[in-house]
Structures are given as C-alpha cells and as structure tokens.
Scaffold this active site. Structure first.
Site, PDB file in Angstrom:
ATOM      1  CG  ASN A 167      48.209  42.467  23.392  1.00 33.03           C
ATOM      2  OD1 ASN A 167      47.885  42.836  24.530  1.00 33.03           O
ATOM      3  ND2 ASN A 167      48.683  41.254  23.159  1.00 33.03           N
ATOM      4  CB  VAL A 208      55.290  44.261  23.682  1.00 37.77           C
ATOM      5  CG1 VAL A 208      55.026  43.155  24.672  1.00 37.77           C
ATOM      6  CG2 VAL A 208      56.636  44.868  23.947  1.00 37.77           C
ATOM      7  CB  SER A 222      53.005  40.755  31.869  1.00 38.47           C
ATOM      8  OG  SER A 222      52.765  39.458  32.399  1.00 38.47           O
ATOM      9  CB  ALA A 276      56.302  46.168  35.678  1.00 40.77           C
ATOM     10  CE1 TYR A 331      52.589  38.221  36.023  1.00 42.64           C
ATOM     11  CE2 TYR A 331      52.773  37.528  38.306  1.00 42.64           C
ATOM     12  CZ  TYR A 331      52.657  38.536  37.363  1.00 42.64           C
ATOM     13  OH  TYR A 331      52.623  39.857  37.767  1.00 42.64           O
ATOM     14  NE  ARG A 355      44.613  42.102  39.026  1.00 41.09           N
ATOM     15  CZ  ARG A 355      45.536  42.807  38.369  1.00 41.09           C
ATOM     16  NH1 ARG A 355      46.782  42.821  38.775  1.00 41.09           N
ATOM     17  NH2 ARG A 355      45.204  43.504  37.303  1.00 41.09           N
TER      18      ARG A 355
HETATM   19  P1  NAD Z   1      46.803  44.495  33.567  1.00 45.55           P
HETATM   20  O1  NAD Z   1      46.446  43.145  33.028  1.00 45.55           O
HETATM   21  O2  NAD Z   1      45.707  45.425  33.910  1.00 45.55           O
HETATM   22  O3  NAD Z   1      47.779  45.248  32.566  1.00 45.55           O
HETATM   23  C1  NAD Z   1      48.689  44.591  31.736  1.00 45.55           C
HETATM   24  C2  NAD Z   1      48.593  45.227  30.359  1.00 45.55           C
HETATM   25  O4  NAD Z   1      49.543  44.603  29.475  1.00 45.55           O
HETATM   26  C3  NAD Z   1      47.212  45.048  29.728  1.00 45.55           C
HETATM   27  O5  NAD Z   1      46.732  46.286  29.242  1.00 45.55           O
HETATM   28  C4  NAD Z   1      47.457  44.072  28.584  1.00 45.55           C
HETATM   29  O6  NAD Z   1      46.544  44.214  27.523  1.00 45.55           O
HETATM   30  C5  NAD Z   1      48.891  44.414  28.210  1.00 45.55           C
HETATM   31  N1  NAD Z   1      49.591  43.336  27.502  1.00 45.55           N
HETATM   32  C6  NAD Z   1      49.713  42.044  27.888  1.00 45.55           C
HETATM   33  N2  NAD Z   1      50.408  41.355  26.961  1.00 45.55           N
HETATM   34  C7  NAD Z   1      50.757  42.247  25.995  1.00 45.55           C
HETATM   35  C8  NAD Z   1      51.486  42.146  24.784  1.00 45.55           C
HETATM   36  N3  NAD Z   1      51.989  40.988  24.362  1.00 45.55           N
HETATM   37  N4  NAD Z   1      51.656  43.262  24.039  1.00 45.55           N
HETATM   38  C9  NAD Z   1      51.143  44.452  24.434  1.00 45.55           C
HETATM   39  N5  NAD Z   1      50.442  44.606  25.564  1.00 45.55           N
HETATM   40  C10 NAD Z   1      50.241  43.510  26.333  1.00 45.55           C
HETATM   41  O7  NAD Z   1      47.745  44.232  34.832  1.00 45.55           O
HETATM   42  P2  NAD Z   1      48.385  45.280  35.851  1.00 45.55           P
HETATM   43  O8  NAD Z   1      47.938  44.910  37.203  1.00 45.55           O
HETATM   44  O9  NAD Z   1      48.192  46.657  35.379  1.00 45.55           O
HETATM   45  O10 NAD Z   1      49.922  44.877  35.753  1.00 45.55           O
HETATM   46  C11 NAD Z   1      50.846  45.658  35.020  1.00 45.55           C
HETATM   47  C12 NAD Z   1      52.248  45.080  35.212  1.00 45.55           C
HETATM   48  O11 NAD Z   1      52.601  45.144  36.593  1.00 45.55           O
HETATM   49  C13 NAD Z   1      52.361  43.618  34.808  1.00 45.55           C
HETATM   50  O12 NAD Z   1      53.621  43.427  34.186  1.00 45.55           O
HETATM   51  C14 NAD Z   1      52.301  42.873  36.101  1.00 45.55           C
HETATM   52  O13 NAD Z   1      53.009  41.667  36.041  1.00 45.55           O
HETATM   53  C15 NAD Z   1      52.976  43.863  37.045  1.00 45.55           C
HETATM   54  N6  NAD Z   1      52.521  43.653  38.431  1.00 45.55           N
HETATM   55  C16 NAD Z   1      51.282  44.049  38.823  1.00 45.55           C
HETATM   56  C17 NAD Z   1      50.878  43.809  40.129  1.00 45.55           C
HETATM   57  C18 NAD Z   1      49.534  44.247  40.645  1.00 45.55           C
HETATM   58  O14 NAD Z   1      49.214  43.963  41.799  1.00 45.55           O
HETATM   59  N7  NAD Z   1      48.721  44.948  39.889  1.00 45.55           N
HETATM   60  C19 NAD Z   1      51.727  43.131  41.022  1.00 45.55           C
HETATM   61  C20 NAD Z   1      52.972  42.716  40.560  1.00 45.55           C
HETATM   62  C21 NAD Z   1      53.372  42.997  39.266  1.00 45.55           C
HETATM   63  N1  UDP Z   2      41.747  34.942  46.798  1.00 47.08           N
HETATM   64  C1  UDP Z   2      40.586  34.607  47.461  1.00 47.08           C
HETATM   65  N2  UDP Z   2      39.406  34.760  46.793  1.00 47.08           N
HETATM   66  C2  UDP Z   2      39.334  35.240  45.516  1.00 47.08           C
HETATM   67  C3  UDP Z   2      40.535  35.593  44.865  1.00 47.08           C
HETATM   68  C4  UDP Z   2      41.723  35.416  45.534  1.00 47.08           C
HETATM   69  O1  UDP Z   2      40.605  34.166  48.617  1.00 47.08           O
HETATM   70  O2  UDP Z   2      38.225  35.352  44.983  1.00 47.08           O
HETATM   71  C5  UDP Z   2      43.032  34.780  47.534  1.00 47.08           C
HETATM   72  C6  UDP Z   2      44.091  33.999  46.758  1.00 47.08           C
HETATM   73  O3  UDP Z   2      43.940  32.615  47.015  1.00 47.08           O
HETATM   74  C7  UDP Z   2      45.377  34.568  47.317  1.00 47.08           C
HETATM   75  C8  UDP Z   2      45.013  36.014  47.656  1.00 47.08           C
HETATM   76  O4  UDP Z   2      43.590  36.065  47.723  1.00 47.08           O
HETATM   77  O5  UDP Z   2      45.719  33.906  48.504  1.00 47.08           O
HETATM   78  C9  UDP Z   2      45.494  37.031  46.619  1.00 47.08           C
HETATM   79  O6  UDP Z   2      45.036  36.614  45.364  1.00 47.08           O
HETATM   80  P1  UDP Z   2      45.250  37.476  44.046  1.00 47.08           P
HETATM   81  O7  UDP Z   2      44.835  36.609  42.895  1.00 47.08           O
HETATM   82  O8  UDP Z   2      44.604  38.791  44.175  1.00 47.08           O
HETATM   83  O9  UDP Z   2      46.818  37.759  44.015  1.00 47.08           O
HETATM   84  P2  UDP Z   2      48.108  36.804  44.106  1.00 47.08           P
HETATM   85  O10 UDP Z   2      47.708  35.425  44.497  1.00 47.08           O
HETATM   86  O11 UDP Z   2      48.694  36.862  42.753  1.00 47.08           O
HETATM   87  O12 UDP Z   2      48.939  37.445  45.158  1.00 47.08           O
END
Ligand code: NAD
Ligand code: UDP
Length: 334
Positions: free
Chosen positions: A32, A57, A75, A114, A145, A186
């Site tokens: 979405n 979804v 998500s 995921a 989350y 991030r």
């Molecule tokens: P992202 O935000 O880039 O991707 C998430 C995608 O889900 C987006 O394209 C968003 O538009 C879509 N989405 C959200 N809600 C939706 C809905 N209701 N219906 C349809 N689509 C929807 O984030 P990402 O980093 O690519 O993360 C992808 C997945 O991996 C997530 O579930 C996240 O929780 C998990 N994850 C990612 C990380 C990371 O470091 N990137 C770490 C842990 C878990």
């Molecule tokens: N963080 C930071 N500066 C930023 C963004 C994040 O110091 O501009 C820190 C945040 O407090 C955390 C770590 O970096 O301790 C990772 O943050 P991120 O949001 O990337 O991931 P998550 O907290 O979900 O692991």
C-alpha cells in the site's frame, strides 16, 4: 515457484522481489506504499513474471492460484515510521498477518513471517539466542511494533499447530543497504545522509548503545533460504553478529564518506535497546546461512548509492521516539 511478497515495495521487499525474479520465480508484490516507494520496483514492471498489486494487506484479499509461498514483510519498520503510524502498525501485524496466513492456508503455501530482533526488547541476555523470550515494555511507544510482531509470531505458530500452515519465522536484526529512504530515520540512512550533506551526525545518547548491522544482500539470501526450507518453523535469527556501538558507526560513516561533519549528541529515545547481537547458530546449522559482507564494505556500497541519488532537503527535526502521553500507573498501584 509463485511467491507473494507483502510489503514488496519496501526496502527489503524490493530486494527480495529482485532476487526471486533473478532465479526464475514468479513474484506478486502487494503493497500500500505507506512506507515503501513505487520506484523501488518500477524497474521490475517490464518483467512478465512480476505483478504489482497496490493494496492493503489489512483488508481481506486473494491472489489467483497457484501460490507456492507467501513472504509477509508488510509493516512499517523504522521507529519514526511506526511512531507516525502506530495503529496501522498494530493492524498490519495482527489483521494483516492473519490475512496473509489465510492466503497461505487457502493455497497450501509456505509462509515466512518477517519478524524482528525487537521481540527481544531491551535484552537482558546477550547475545540473543532464539530461545530468549525478551524484555519488552508492553505500553511504551515502541510496543506498537514490538508487540505487533510478537502477536504475529504467536498467530503464525497457532496457524501452524492448529491448521497445518507451513509457517517459518525469521527474526531480522538491523539491516541496511541501497534503497533505504534517506529520511526514514534509521541510523545508517540518517548518518550517511547527514555526512553527505555536511550537517552534524545525530548520535542519540552517548552512542554507547550497540547494534549489529547486516547488509541487505546477505539478509535476502537468508530470507530466500527460509522460503525454500519447507517445514522449518524457526524462529531463526538472521543478522550479522558483528556488533558496533552507535558512536563507532558514526565514526565509520565519517571515515567512509570523507565527511567533515561533527557529531552531535541528542536525547536517547524512550526504551531504546542498549545492546543487540544475534546468535546465528541456528541459521548456520539449519539454513546453511551466514552473512559475508563486512560492515565497512556494505557501508561503502550504501554510501555510493546515496551519493548517486541523494539530493539534500531541509533537515527534519530529529525524531527520537518520545512518548507524548506516557502511560501512568493507576494511583492505587503507584
Ligand atoms: P519498509 O518500510 O521499507 O517496507 C515495509 C513495506 O510494507 C513498505 O513498502 C510498506 O509500504 C508496506 N506496508 C506496510 N503496511 C502495509 C499494509 N497494511 N499493506 C500493504 N503493505 C504495507 O521496511 P523494511 O525495512 O523493508 O522492512 C520489511 C519487513 O522486515 C518489515 O516487516 C520489518 O518489520 C521487517 N524487519 C526489517 C528490519 C530492517 O532492519 N530493515 C529489521 C527487522 C525486521
Ligand atoms: N540512532 C541514533 N541517531 C539517529 C537514529 C538512530 O543515534 O539519528 C540510534 C538509536 O537510538 C538506536 C540505534 O541508533 O540506538 C539504531 O536505531 P534504528 O532506528 O536504526 O534501529 P532500532 O532502534 O530499531 O534498532
């Protein structure tokens, strides 16, 4: 194989779409675009094995069969995103996960959830093995989350036990790489963006908190291995065990980009986990997976990608997760 990827238009999802198409699969991407971006998959649209469905979804949906696997990635994932979309995050983790599970049930498909290292919360056990149950604040601002993902894991395992869906849960640790949104908040995308723009790097707290950063190509190999490993329920940690303080990361980004930006310390967000590092013995033994890309090399690729595309905009307000309405204990309990 025909694979449905929810959240396929996001950072990880778009790389997964690409990887599966590359090996000959048919991919249906459902998104979405609440946090993803259509241009992440625009280059795939000419491929006859790729279909993009613009949809939510959390609303019941079907995909014409056959469907061999569902990878449920939809998500919001970055703290500022799920802070901005708290109810949507809970909804996609609960209703969205159930709709994706039902799709897998109807089609007898493999289902990969995921999940996240956030299910460990601020961990009291270090590093984190999969049998550690976590330390999550259920009412704090991150809970939308963390608890959504914990519920999604519980729901997925219930569908496995009660209805026989071939569920596999992966717990993804911090992953970075090309296609992160420069303003997603991030830490890797933020530091690279700030370093390239010459502004200060926003280190929250004193930067002694740690994370373990995995390059996206490694992670996508791990997701693919889990899709292919029928009958493996997990949970399986996927992440790079090389652990760094956030201050070390800031210094590394400055060195790699050659930036003369300074480091600025800002308040630590509420409930920010103090340390995080995966135990990946299970991934090694059961999936034959481990990461290969050292963080310095991965950051170089990511910084090069940002350099080619990133056009600085006015810097947003720093967005540490602050709780505007902290839950107070009931007076009788206080
Ligand atoms: P992202 O935000 O880039 O991707 C998430 C995608 O889900 C987006 O394209 C968003 O538009 C879509 N989405 C959200 N809600 C939706 C809905 N209701 N219906 C349809 N689509 C929807 O984030 P990402 O980093 O690519 O993360 C992808 C997945 O991996 C997530 O579930 C996240 O929780 C998990 N994850 C990612 C990380 C990371 O470091 N990137 C770490 C842990 C878990
Ligand atoms: N963080 C930071 N500066 C930023 C963004 C994040 O110091 O501009 C820190 C945040 O407090 C955390 C770590 O970096 O301790 C990772 O943050 P991120 O949001 O990337 O991931 P998550 O907290 O979900 O692991």
């Amino acid at each position: 194989m025909k694979v449905v990827i929810t959240g396929g238009g996001g950072f990880l999802g778009s790389h997964l779409c690409e990887a599966l198409l590359r090996r000959g699969d048919t991919v249906w991407c459902l998104d979405n675009f609440c946090t993803g971006e259509p241009h992440n998959v625009a280059h795939l649209r000419a491929n006859p094995r790729f279909r993009l469905v613009h949809g939510d979804v959390t609303t019941a949906f079907d995909i014409p069969g056959p469907v061999h696997a569902v990878a449920h990635l939809a998500s919001p994932a970055s703290p500022p995103d799920y802070h901005r979309l708290p109810l949507e995050t809970l909804s996609v983790g609960s209703r969205g996960t159930e709709n994706a599970l039902r799709l897998a049930l109807r089609h007898g498909a493999r289902f990969v959830l995921a999940s996240t290292s956030e299910v460990y919360g601020d961990p009291e056990t270090h590093p984190q093995p999969e049998d550690y149950w976590g330390n999550v604040n259920p009412v704090g601002p991150r809970s939308v989350y963390d608890e959504a993902k914990r519920y999604a894991e519980a729901l997925s395992m219930a569908y496995r036990r009660s209805l026989g869906v071939d569920v596999g849960v992966i717990r993804i640790f911090n992953t970075y790489g090309p296609r992160m949104r420069p303003y997603d908040g991030r830490v890797v995308s933020t530091f690279i963006r700030q370093a390239l723009a010459g502004g200060p790097l926003s280190v929250y707290g004193n930067g002694s908190q740690t994370r373990s950063f995995c390059y996206v190509d490694d992670l996508v190999r791990g997701i693919t291995a889990m899709i292919d490993h029928r009958d493996l329920s997990g949970p399986v940690n996927l992440g790079n065990p090389a652990e760094h303080t956030i201050l070390e990361l800031a210094e590394l980004v400055l060195r790699i980009t050659g930036s003369r930006s300074r480091i600025e310390n800002l308040p630590l967000p509420v409930d920010d986990p103090t340390r995080r590092r995966p135990v990946i013995t299970r991934a090694r033994e059961q999936l034959g997976w481990e990461p290969h890309v050292p963080v310095e090399e991965g950051l170089r690729h990511t910084a090069a990608w940002f350099t080619a595309r990133f056009r600085p905009q006015p810097e947003p307000e720093p967005h540490p997760l602050r709780d505007p309405h902290p839950a107070r204990p009931h007076p009788v309990e206080a």
